[in-house]
Design a protein around this motif. Sequence first.
Motif, PDB file in Angstrom:
ATOM      1  N   MET A 553     -11.609 -21.010   3.825  1.00  0.00           N
ATOM      2  CA  MET A 553     -11.180 -19.894   4.681  1.00  0.00           C
ATOM      3  C   MET A 553     -12.389 -19.158   5.258  1.00  0.00           C
ATOM      4  SD  MET A 553      -7.773 -19.475   4.896  1.00  0.00           S
ATOM      5  CE  MET A 553      -7.303 -17.751   4.950  1.00  0.00           C
ATOM      6  N   GLN A 554     -13.444 -19.000   4.425  1.00  0.00           N
ATOM      7  CA  GLN A 554     -14.647 -18.328   4.901  1.00  0.00           C
ATOM      8  C   GLN A 554     -15.319 -19.129   6.014  1.00  0.00           C
ATOM      9  OE1 GLN A 554     -15.784 -15.350   4.298  1.00  0.00           O
ATOM     10  NE2 GLN A 554     -17.574 -15.648   5.623  1.00  0.00           N
ATOM     11  N   GLU A 555     -15.380 -20.446   5.840  1.00  0.00           N
ATOM     12  CA  GLU A 555     -15.994 -21.282   6.865  1.00  0.00           C
ATOM     13  C   GLU A 555     -15.168 -21.270   8.151  1.00  0.00           C
ATOM     14  OE1 GLU A 555     -16.977 -25.152   5.496  1.00  0.00           O
ATOM     15  OE2 GLU A 555     -18.497 -24.426   4.099  1.00  0.00           O
ATOM     16  N   LEU A 556     -13.835 -21.226   8.005  1.00  0.00           N
ATOM     17  CA  LEU A 556     -12.992 -21.113   9.187  1.00  0.00           C
ATOM     18  C   LEU A 556     -13.235 -19.790   9.905  1.00  0.00           C
ATOM     19  CD1 LEU A 556      -9.486 -22.525   8.147  1.00  0.00           C
ATOM     20  CD2 LEU A 556     -11.218 -23.579   9.588  1.00  0.00           C
ATOM     21  N   THR A 557     -13.424 -18.728   9.125  1.00  0.00           N
ATOM     22  CA  THR A 557     -13.695 -17.420   9.718  1.00  0.00           C
ATOM     23  C   THR A 557     -14.976 -17.457  10.541  1.00  0.00           C
ATOM     24  OG1 THR A 557     -12.599 -16.329   7.861  1.00  0.00           O
ATOM     25  CG2 THR A 557     -14.044 -14.971   9.220  1.00  0.00           C
ATOM     26  N   GLU A 558     -16.015 -18.097   9.996  1.00  0.00           N
ATOM     27  CA  GLU A 558     -17.286 -18.192  10.703  1.00  0.00           C
ATOM     28  C   GLU A 558     -17.175 -19.108  11.914  1.00  0.00           C
ATOM     29  OE1 GLU A 558     -19.689 -19.579   7.529  1.00  0.00           O
ATOM     30  OE2 GLU A 558     -20.130 -17.583   6.756  1.00  0.00           O
ATOM     31  N   MET A 559     -16.354 -20.150  11.797  1.00  0.00           N
ATOM     32  CA  MET A 559     -16.224 -21.119  12.880  1.00  0.00           C
ATOM     33  C   MET A 559     -15.372 -20.563  14.024  1.00  0.00           C
ATOM     34  SD  MET A 559     -14.910 -25.092  12.725  1.00  0.00           S
ATOM     35  CE  MET A 559     -13.184 -24.740  12.404  1.00  0.00           C
ATOM     36  N   LEU A 560     -14.254 -19.904  13.686  1.00  0.00           N
ATOM     37  CA  LEU A 560     -13.313 -19.437  14.698  1.00  0.00           C
ATOM     38  C   LEU A 560     -13.646 -18.047  15.219  1.00  0.00           C
ATOM     39  CD1 LEU A 560      -9.964 -20.580  13.018  1.00  0.00           C
ATOM     40  CD2 LEU A 560     -11.282 -21.784  14.759  1.00  0.00           C
ATOM     41  N   GLY A 561     -14.358 -17.265  14.418  1.00  0.00           N
ATOM     42  CA  GLY A 561     -14.653 -15.895  14.821  1.00  0.00           C
ATOM     43  C   GLY A 561     -13.606 -14.900  14.371  1.00  0.00           C
ATOM     44  N   PHE A 562     -12.583 -15.362  13.649  1.00  0.00           N
ATOM     45  CA  PHE A 562     -11.577 -14.461  13.071  1.00  0.00           C
ATOM     46  C   PHE A 562     -11.043 -15.118  11.802  1.00  0.00           C
ATOM     47  CE2 PHE A 562      -9.287 -17.334  15.879  1.00  0.00           C
ATOM     48  CZ  PHE A 562      -8.194 -17.715  15.117  1.00  0.00           C
ATOM     49  N   ARG A 563     -10.477 -14.309  10.931  1.00  0.00           N
ATOM     50  CA  ARG A 563      -9.983 -14.824   9.654  1.00  0.00           C
ATOM     51  C   ARG A 563      -8.534 -15.278   9.803  1.00  0.00           C
ATOM     52  NH1 ARG A 563     -11.596 -14.857   4.565  1.00  0.00           N
ATOM     53  NH2 ARG A 563     -10.061 -14.937   2.878  1.00  0.00           N
ATOM     54  N   PRO A 564      -8.228 -16.528   9.457  1.00  0.00           N
ATOM     55  CA  PRO A 564      -6.835 -16.986   9.523  1.00  0.00           C
ATOM     56  C   PRO A 564      -5.941 -16.172   8.594  1.00  0.00           C
ATOM     57  CG  PRO A 564      -8.344 -18.846   9.286  1.00  0.00           C
ATOM     58  CD  PRO A 564      -9.147 -17.605   9.056  1.00  0.00           C
ATOM     59  N   TYR A 565      -4.667 -16.177   8.872  1.00  0.00           N
ATOM     60  CA  TYR A 565      -3.709 -15.410   8.072  1.00  0.00           C
ATOM     61  C   TYR A 565      -3.721 -15.869   6.617  1.00  0.00           C
ATOM     62  CZ  TYR A 565      -1.911 -14.180  12.696  1.00  0.00           C
ATOM     63  OH  TYR A 565      -1.790 -13.736  13.988  1.00  0.00           O
ATOM     64  N   GLN A 566      -3.437 -14.908   5.724  1.00  0.00           N
ATOM     65  CA  GLN A 566      -3.345 -15.219   4.293  1.00  0.00           C
ATOM     66  C   GLN A 566      -2.228 -16.214   4.012  1.00  0.00           C
ATOM     67  OE1 GLN A 566      -6.411 -14.228   3.007  1.00  0.00           O
ATOM     68  NE2 GLN A 566      -5.146 -13.851   1.199  1.00  0.00           N
ATOM     69  N   PHE A 567      -1.280 -16.299   4.933  1.00  0.00           N
ATOM     70  CA  PHE A 567      -0.188 -17.270   4.811  1.00  0.00           C
ATOM     71  C   PHE A 567      -0.738 -18.670   4.565  1.00  0.00           C
ATOM     72  CE2 PHE A 567       2.025 -20.535   7.368  1.00  0.00           C
ATOM     73  CZ  PHE A 567       3.226 -20.603   6.679  1.00  0.00           C
ATOM     74  N   TYR A 568      -1.815 -19.015   5.256  1.00  0.00           N
ATOM     75  CA  TYR A 568      -2.384 -20.349   5.104  1.00  0.00           C
ATOM     76  C   TYR A 568      -3.042 -20.519   3.738  1.00  0.00           C
ATOM     77  CZ  TYR A 568      -1.509 -20.864  10.066  1.00  0.00           C
ATOM     78  OH  TYR A 568      -0.893 -20.932  11.283  1.00  0.00           O
ATOM     79  N   TYR A 569      -3.622 -19.448   3.239  1.00  0.00           N
ATOM     80  CA  TYR A 569      -4.247 -19.521   1.914  1.00  0.00           C
ATOM     81  C   TYR A 569      -3.212 -19.942   0.871  1.00  0.00           C
ATOM     82  CZ  TYR A 569      -6.553 -18.048  -2.397  1.00  0.00           C
ATOM     83  OH  TYR A 569      -7.084 -18.023  -3.656  1.00  0.00           O
ATOM     84  N   TYR A 570      -2.052 -19.289   0.877  1.00  0.00           N
ATOM     85  CA  TYR A 570      -1.036 -19.559  -0.146  1.00  0.00           C
ATOM     86  C   TYR A 570      -0.318 -20.889   0.095  1.00  0.00           C
ATOM     87  CZ  TYR A 570      -1.841 -14.783  -1.665  1.00  0.00           C
ATOM     88  OH  TYR A 570      -2.431 -13.639  -2.126  1.00  0.00           O
ATOM     89  N   THR A 571      -0.121 -21.241   1.360  1.00  0.00           N
ATOM     90  CA  THR A 571       0.538 -22.533   1.609  1.00  0.00           C
ATOM     91  C   THR A 571      -0.376 -23.691   1.236  1.00  0.00           C
ATOM     92  OG1 THR A 571      -0.141 -22.346   3.941  1.00  0.00           O
ATOM     93  CG2 THR A 571       2.131 -21.745   3.392  1.00  0.00           C
ATOM     94  N   TRP A 572      -1.662 -23.606   1.598  1.00  0.00           N
ATOM     95  CA  TRP A 572      -2.598 -24.668   1.218  1.00  0.00           C
ATOM     96  C   TRP A 572      -2.765 -24.748  -0.288  1.00  0.00           C
ATOM     97  CZ3 TRP A 572      -6.612 -22.850   5.358  1.00  0.00           C
ATOM     98  CH2 TRP A 572      -6.269 -23.380   6.598  1.00  0.00           C
ATOM     99  N   LYS A 573      -2.818 -23.607  -0.926  1.00  0.00           N
ATOM    100  CA  LYS A 573      -3.117 -23.553  -2.356  1.00  0.00           C
ATOM    101  C   LYS A 573      -1.922 -23.964  -3.213  1.00  0.00           C
ATOM    102  CE  LYS A 573      -6.205 -21.913  -5.512  1.00  0.00           C
ATOM    103  NZ  LYS A 573      -7.617 -22.297  -5.564  1.00  0.00           N
ATOM    104  N   TYR A 574      -0.728 -23.503  -2.842  1.00  0.00           N
ATOM    105  CA  TYR A 574       0.421 -23.689  -3.728  1.00  0.00           C
ATOM    106  C   TYR A 574       1.615 -24.371  -3.056  1.00  0.00           C
ATOM    107  CZ  TYR A 574      -2.281 -20.111  -6.172  1.00  0.00           C
ATOM    108  OH  TYR A 574      -3.288 -19.412  -6.763  1.00  0.00           O
TER     109      TYR A 574
END
Length: 723
Positions: A553-574
């Motif tokens: 998620m941190q690398e995506l933030t640096e790559m895209l210039g914004f932080r993706p939604y937390q929704f993706y964190y939980y869907t990817w993780k669980y």
Amino acid sequence: MPKNSKVTQREHSSEHVTESVADLLAHEEPVDYKRSVLNVTGETWDKQKDGDEELDAENRPAWNSKLQYILAQIGYSVGLGNVWRFPYLCQKNGGGAYLVPYLVLLIIIGLPLFFLELAVGQRIRRGSIGVWNYICPRLGGIGYASCLVCFFVGLYYNVIIGWSIFYFFKSFQYPLPWSECPIVKNGSVAVVETECERSSATTYFWYRETLDISNSISESGGLNWKMTLCLLVAWSLVGLAMIKGIQSSGKVMYFSSLFPYVVLVCFLVRGLLLRGAVDGIMHMFTPKLDKMLDPQVWREAATQVFFALGLGFGGVIAFSSYNKQDNNCHFDATLVSFINFFTSVLATLVVFAVLGFKANIMNEKCVVENAEKILGYLNTNVLSHDLIPPHVNFSHLTAKDYNEMYRVIMTVKEGHFKELGLDACLLEDELNKSVQGTGLAFIAFTEAMTHFPASPFWSVMFFLMLINLGLGSMIGTMSGITTPIIDTFKVRKEVFTVGSCIFAFVVGLIFVQRSGNYFVTMFDDYSATLPLTVVVILENIAVAWIYGTKKFMQELTEMLGFRPYQFYYYTWKYVSPICMAVLMTASIIQLGVSPPGYSAWIREEAAEKFLFYPTWAMAILISLIILASLPLPLVFILRQFHLVSDGSNALSVTYKKGRMMKDISNLEDNDETRFILSKVPSETPSPMPTHRSYLGPGSNSPMEMSSAPNGRYVLASTPESEL
């Protein structure tokens, strides 16, 4: 060492040293340890190889425009399945009620995993082999498994394009050749072909004229030369579109991606003007809510989401690898996912409008045939004239009048009703007849088009649309093979593309023998489903649990210039791993509960009959699943026991045109001083490193950034690790 460096300053200072090694290294002179005394891997530096890799990174092809890329992804994900698989599932699983589980699963499984594949391809800028070697070398078999599955799918998918090409050229005549049964001479008497008379004109044309199909998979019957030529044309088209890479295939996408929408809209407008079209659409949108509670419906919806977006094939990763690092792939994922969904709904509207028209035609035919039977029974006094309502006029018999007459006869002749052989002729029964896959496109749809005014025009448009949809998906599928192989083994693109197309054509001859349709069914049902499910689960685990969701998620933030939604964190993780594991379990159970078989066309009976696969065919079926999955454990074992080096012990610090990558993850604490003091500055910048070690979800990521004009950090170009 520069006098103003932090290390020099610390030698003259009494301050306590608190900065990390990574922080210190950020201010040091460029060093390339492949060329220095710290080359601990034993690798010899090859200046020519370094130069080639650097040139390859700089000269990597790129999309000419954002629109071209989006159309390529749409053309890849929107395929034949949207036109014939989704409408069939919608019809089978409750009409409008099916849209609910499909949309839910698209949001919680499809979109997150599609975004994940787009992100890793764009971030690492390599094909599927290079991406998964980079993220987790021990799971590098994911890329090879994807290539194998793409190969299996491409083999039979191009055969379907070949069928469409055959029908396309046959459509340039009036009346259409499948509109009437052929007449054969039996001595001096001309009679209708028996097989056609017992089935239908479109069914006969499909099974006998097109496929010339044998009675079982065990009867080869030799090559069908017409289909062999069509397959050669199909592979030639794919090869020509692929041979110049994305510069060529991207331009093809302008036509192949947009033309199907033009045809679908034209068919929708024409379909809505047909008699009975409203009945078909009402049937589609009348939800059978009890179906939503059926686990089988959710399993089939998940499978359709999975395949509709092309997850696990490697084509998504291949296309996104040609993007710029700062491209907004989150927007791309959302856009393409929902365009895919709306395309499926649009195609379903078209199909149900046409099927509603066809159902009315068939229902009227049923009424006429059964009315003739009743008239015969009345003339022979089998039935009494008193059973016929006085308002019924046999010369203008409506479906409503027939149904009333049918119910009266069934009530009075209850004990002997079956002997009369009368059909109910209900429109609902015709609409409920599920037609799957090739049967929908080459039998049901072609039959409906014979009743269209200017039927050859609509037939030409329909099959040209199928060819375009197929080519769009085939270009993506072939990119899932060619991009990772060319990236990894540095083979010549033109030579490999031509060679792979020729090889695929030769192997694909198995599908154009008279029993070839049965092999298409086998490959479609079993060569991809289970292996791809395993591949996507491992992709999810590799990113979310091994590489680390927070880190990603941190690398995506640096790559895209914004932080993706937390929704993706939980869907990817669980959520996604659990859902995919349930899908895989359900697929295995389904495989065990329902013995593998196929629908064979029996010439003598002029009907389909379900047959089980013979022992040798079962061996092929199992071999397909094992072969597609074999790279996963094989690569893991080879790298786990260090039988093949994955470069995990390499120390690499790379500078390239002001951009920096450092990997110090393998240093012990007491090695830090030696690492700093023993370095020798290199004379020239080195190319991209051969490997980036995994630091773990909880570890600090290595410093990989460069200063951008806008003040934010941009990730450095990322490598593909060596095997």
